[in-house]
Design a protein around this motif. Sequence first.
Motif, PDB file in Angstrom:
ATOM      1  N   THR A  48      42.407  58.022  27.688  1.00  0.00           N
ATOM      2  CA  THR A  48      41.044  58.508  27.509  1.00  0.00           C
ATOM      3  C   THR A  48      40.626  59.520  28.562  1.00  0.00           C
ATOM      4  O   THR A  48      40.019  60.546  28.235  1.00  0.00           O
ATOM      5  N   VAL A  49      40.911  59.272  29.828  1.00  0.00           N
ATOM      6  CA  VAL A  49      40.508  60.209  30.884  1.00  0.00           C
ATOM      7  C   VAL A  49      41.139  61.572  30.636  1.00  0.00           C
ATOM      8  O   VAL A  49      40.463  62.605  30.684  1.00  0.00           O
ATOM      9  N   GLU A  50      42.416  61.585  30.338  1.00  0.00           N
ATOM     10  CA  GLU A  50      43.090  62.869  30.092  1.00  0.00           C
ATOM     11  C   GLU A  50      42.534  63.545  28.841  1.00  0.00           C
ATOM     12  O   GLU A  50      42.356  64.768  28.813  1.00  0.00           O
ATOM     13  N   GLU A  51      42.238  62.769  27.809  1.00  0.00           N
ATOM     14  CA  GLU A  51      41.670  63.343  26.592  1.00  0.00           C
ATOM     15  C   GLU A  51      40.305  63.974  26.844  1.00  0.00           C
ATOM     16  O   GLU A  51      39.979  65.020  26.293  1.00  0.00           O
ATOM     17  N   ILE A  52      39.494  63.356  27.702  1.00  0.00           N
ATOM     18  CA  ILE A  52      38.150  63.866  27.984  1.00  0.00           C
ATOM     19  C   ILE A  52      38.183  65.021  28.977  1.00  0.00           C
ATOM     20  O   ILE A  52      37.507  66.030  28.786  1.00  0.00           O
ATOM     21  N   THR A  53      38.978  64.871  30.033  1.00  0.00           N
ATOM     22  CA  THR A  53      38.942  65.852  31.124  1.00  0.00           C
ATOM     23  C   THR A  53      40.033  66.909  31.045  1.00  0.00           C
ATOM     24  O   THR A  53      39.937  67.938  31.715  1.00  0.00           O
ATOM     25  N   GLY A  54      41.085  66.636  30.283  1.00  0.00           N
ATOM     26  CA  GLY A  54      42.205  67.560  30.232  1.00  0.00           C
ATOM     27  C   GLY A  54      43.175  67.388  31.390  1.00  0.00           C
ATOM     28  O   GLY A  54      44.141  68.123  31.515  1.00  0.00           O
ATOM     29  N   ALA A  55      42.911  66.437  32.252  1.00  0.00           N
ATOM     30  CA  ALA A  55      43.787  66.159  33.395  1.00  0.00           C
ATOM     31  C   ALA A  55      44.136  64.672  33.391  1.00  0.00           C
ATOM     32  O   ALA A  55      43.319  63.849  32.991  1.00  0.00           O
ATOM     33  N   PRO A  56      45.335  64.335  33.849  1.00  0.00           N
ATOM     34  CA  PRO A  56      45.690  62.912  33.877  1.00  0.00           C
ATOM     35  C   PRO A  56      44.795  62.136  34.833  1.00  0.00           C
ATOM     36  O   PRO A  56      44.257  62.695  35.791  1.00  0.00           O
ATOM     37  N   ALA A  57      44.643  60.876  34.542  1.00  0.00           N
ATOM     38  CA  ALA A  57      43.854  60.005  35.417  1.00  0.00           C
ATOM     39  C   ALA A  57      44.485  59.993  36.798  1.00  0.00           C
ATOM     40  O   ALA A  57      45.703  60.000  36.945  1.00  0.00           O
TER      41      ALA A  57
END
Length: 105
Positions: free
Chosen positions: A81-90
């Motif tokens: 989810t974090v990567e999907e929202i921010t474009g960067a890995p958690a």
Amino acid sequence: MPVCHACADGEGVLQAERTALSRDEQAPTTGEAIGRPLRFEKVPVQLAREQMLADGRAAALVEALLASAETRPESHLVTSTVEEITGAPARTFRSWAEEHADAFR
């Protein structure tokens, strides 16, 4: 010893670990970031209630927190989810703890 909990950052996006960490793992990681040992200590519900009320928390909030803690299952779920929202890995919990160390001192 202080108890620490994973928190949301100022932007409201949970900075999730790339691997699931237990509270037993989060506390010493935070301790390393602040330069002193920490451990997670589970306390009896009544003691937690008394401590939170003594700290000035509203009774309704205390009861809601305790009800949530008692019914929340342990989770080993890791999502993208974090990567999907921010474009960067958690980022790792360790990097979050190091960045926010002053909040725990």
